[in-house]
Design a protein around this motif. Structure first.
Motif, short mmCIF file in Angstrom:
data_model
loop_
_atom_site.label_atom_id
_atom_site.label_comp_id
_atom_site.label_asym_id
_atom_site.label_seq_id
_atom_site.Cartn_x
_atom_site.Cartn_y
_atom_site.Cartn_z
N LEU A 33 -25.67 39.61 -3.71
CA LEU A 33 -24.99 40.49 -2.75
C LEU A 33 -25.79 40.57 -1.45
CD1 LEU A 33 -22.65 42.48 -2.26
CD2 LEU A 33 -24.08 44.28 -3.25
N THR A 34 -25.09 40.40 -0.34
CA THR A 34 -25.70 40.49 0.99
C THR A 34 -24.87 41.42 1.87
OG1 THR A 34 -26.58 38.23 0.86
CG2 THR A 34 -26.39 39.19 3.06
N VAL A 35 -25.54 42.24 2.66
CA VAL A 35 -24.87 43.13 3.61
C VAL A 35 -25.35 42.78 5.02
CG1 VAL A 35 -24.34 45.50 4.25
CG2 VAL A 35 -24.89 44.95 1.88
N ILE A 36 -24.42 42.61 5.93
CA ILE A 36 -24.74 42.34 7.33
C ILE A 36 -24.29 43.54 8.16
CG2 ILE A 36 -24.36 40.82 9.31
CD1 ILE A 36 -23.62 38.61 7.31
N ASN A 37 -25.21 44.14 8.89
CA ASN A 37 -24.87 45.30 9.71
C ASN A 37 -25.82 45.39 10.89
OD1 ASN A 37 -23.16 47.89 9.72
ND2 ASN A 37 -25.21 48.69 10.11
N PRO A 38 -25.31 45.72 12.08
CA PRO A 38 -26.19 45.84 13.25
C PRO A 38 -26.97 47.14 13.24
CG PRO A 38 -23.94 46.30 13.88
CD PRO A 38 -23.90 45.87 12.44
N GLY A 39 -27.95 47.23 12.37
CA GLY A 39 -28.77 48.43 12.26
C GLY A 39 -28.96 48.83 10.81
N PRO A 40 -29.99 49.60 10.52
CA PRO A 40 -30.29 50.00 9.15
C PRO A 40 -29.44 51.15 8.63
CG PRO A 40 -31.93 50.92 10.62
CD PRO A 40 -31.03 50.07 11.48
N THR A 41 -28.62 51.73 9.50
CA THR A 41 -27.77 52.85 9.09
C THR A 41 -26.35 52.63 9.61
OG1 THR A 41 -28.26 54.16 11.07
CG2 THR A 41 -29.70 54.48 9.15
N ALA A 42 -25.41 53.38 9.05
CA ALA A 42 -24.02 53.34 9.51
C ALA A 42 -23.47 54.76 9.46
CB ALA A 42 -23.18 52.41 8.64
N PRO A 43 -22.86 55.25 10.55
CA PRO A 43 -22.33 56.61 10.54
C PRO A 43 -21.08 56.73 9.69
CG PRO A 43 -21.82 55.53 12.61
CD PRO A 43 -22.69 54.60 11.86
N TYR A 44 -20.92 57.86 9.04
CA TYR A 44 -19.77 58.12 8.17
C TYR A 44 -18.76 58.98 8.92
CZ TYR A 44 -17.04 60.17 4.36
OH TYR A 44 -16.02 60.59 3.56
N SER A 45 -17.59 58.40 9.18
CA SER A 45 -16.60 59.06 10.03
C SER A 45 -16.02 60.32 9.39
CB SER A 45 -15.47 58.10 10.38
OG SER A 45 -14.84 57.63 9.21
N GLY A 46 -16.04 60.42 8.05
CA GLY A 46 -15.48 61.60 7.41
C GLY A 46 -16.21 62.89 7.77
N MET A 47 -17.46 62.77 8.22
CA MET A 47 -18.24 63.95 8.59
C MET A 47 -18.20 64.23 10.09
SD MET A 47 -21.55 63.38 6.09
CE MET A 47 -22.47 64.79 6.73
N ALA A 69 -29.10 49.40 -0.20
CA ALA A 69 -29.29 47.99 -0.52
C ALA A 69 -30.40 47.81 -1.54
CB ALA A 69 -29.60 47.20 0.75
N ARG A 70 -31.46 48.58 -1.40
CA ARG A 70 -32.56 48.50 -2.37
C ARG A 70 -32.08 48.92 -3.75
NH1 ARG A 70 -35.99 51.72 0.09
NH2 ARG A 70 -36.83 50.04 1.37
N PHE A 71 -31.28 49.98 -3.81
CA PHE A 71 -30.74 50.46 -5.07
C PHE A 71 -29.84 49.41 -5.73
CE2 PHE A 71 -27.08 52.65 -7.15
CZ PHE A 71 -27.76 53.18 -8.24
N ALA A 72 -29.07 48.69 -4.88
CA ALA A 72 -28.13 47.71 -5.40
C ALA A 72 -28.78 46.35 -5.64
CB ALA A 72 -26.97 47.55 -4.43
N GLY A 73 -30.03 46.18 -5.21
CA GLY A 73 -30.65 44.87 -5.32
C GLY A 73 -30.03 43.86 -4.36
N ALA A 74 -29.55 44.35 -3.24
CA ALA A 74 -28.86 43.51 -2.26
C ALA A 74 -29.78 43.15 -1.10
CB ALA A 74 -27.62 44.23 -1.73
N ARG A 75 -29.46 42.08 -0.43
CA ARG A 75 -30.16 41.67 0.78
C ARG A 75 -29.45 42.32 1.97
NH1 ARG A 75 -29.95 35.45 2.89
NH2 ARG A 75 -27.82 35.81 2.12
N LEU A 76 -30.22 42.97 2.84
CA LEU A 76 -29.66 43.60 4.04
C LEU A 76 -30.11 42.81 5.26
CD1 LEU A 76 -28.18 45.91 5.50
CD2 LEU A 76 -30.32 47.21 5.44
N ILE A 77 -29.16 42.32 6.04
CA ILE A 77 -29.44 41.57 7.25
C ILE A 77 -29.10 42.44 8.45
CG2 ILE A 77 -28.79 39.56 8.64
CD1 ILE A 77 -28.34 38.05 6.03
N ASP A 78 -30.10 42.71 9.28
CA ASP A 78 -29.94 43.56 10.46
C ASP A 78 -29.46 42.69 11.61
OD1 ASP A 78 -30.08 45.29 12.56
OD2 ASP A 78 -32.11 45.97 12.19
#
Length: 213
Positions: A33-47, A69-78
């Motif tokens: 599993l890999t996640v690609i996101n421009p930054g280490p966080t993402a805002p949650y619109s519901g709040m 990502a650490r919990f899921a054992g996934a690779r996070l690409i910033d």
């Protein structure tokens, strides 16, 4: 591992955050599993309405993708995905080699910008992307003298934002003018009982309605 399959999540929004959480509880064997996101966080619109009202801090809006990502054992690409090659089955991110995928999912959010509307670029701010809106709202609250705010779109989200703005600006000591604008009736997607309650809440917060009857 010749049988390893690559699942790549493009964007770290709410849906993909839930995938990461579920994955950490029950990972799929043989899948990376890999996640690609421009930054280490993402805002949650519901709040967002709660943030606008002042119930949450800006930091509390953010989903911690590093922790997930650490919990899921996934690779996070910033970084931001800039292209998808369906033939080669790769995703391009600036400054990195192509990222291979067998399955890719997109959750990159939306924008509510209206560049074709005269004056919007100068005076308006789209509610999404959320990060830019949150920064502008904080700046506006800090400098507003005689606040007058218009919210375009009278669905549930627009009504929530309008009420949250009234609440926050009144808490700041102002007597704000907040107007909810639409070309049709307010909250038409709701049933009669829910719509009546929302209309009462709008009136209680002092939100003005500028809609076609």
């Amino acid at each position: 591992f010749p049988n390893t399959r690559d699942l790549v999540l493009i964007g770290g929004g709410h849906s993909h955050a839930l995938v990461l959480r579920k994955w950490g509880m029950m990972p799929l064997a043989g899948c990376r599993l890999t996640v690609i996101n421009p930054g280490p966080t993402a805002p949650y619109s519901g709040m967002l309405p709660g943030f606008v009202a002042g119930h949450y801090s800006r930091q509390e809006l953010d989903i911690d993708l590093v922790k997930l990502a650490r919990f899921a054992g996934a690779r996070l690409i910033d970084g931001a995905a800039e292209g998808i090659d369906l033939d080669a089955k790769t995703i391009s991110v600036a400054g990195r080699p192509p990222i291979a995928f067998d399955v890719a999912a997109l959750d990159i959010g939306i924008t509510s910008a209206m560049p074709q509307l005269e004056g919007f670029a100068k005076h308006g701010i789209p509610a999404k992307p959320l990060g830019k809106f949150a920064a502008r709202w904080e700046a506006y609250r800090a400098t507003a003298q005689v606040p007058k705010v218009a919210v375009i779109g009278s669905g549930v989200a627009g009504a929530e934002l309008a009420m949250a703005m009234c609440f926050a600006l009144r808490k700041d000591g102002h007597d704000p003018v907040v107007t909810l604008i639409d070309r049709s009736q307010v909250l038409t997607a709701l049933g009669d009982v829910a719509r009546a309650k929302m209309l009462a809440a709008l009136a209680a917060q002092g939100v003005d309605l500028a809609v076609d009857s």
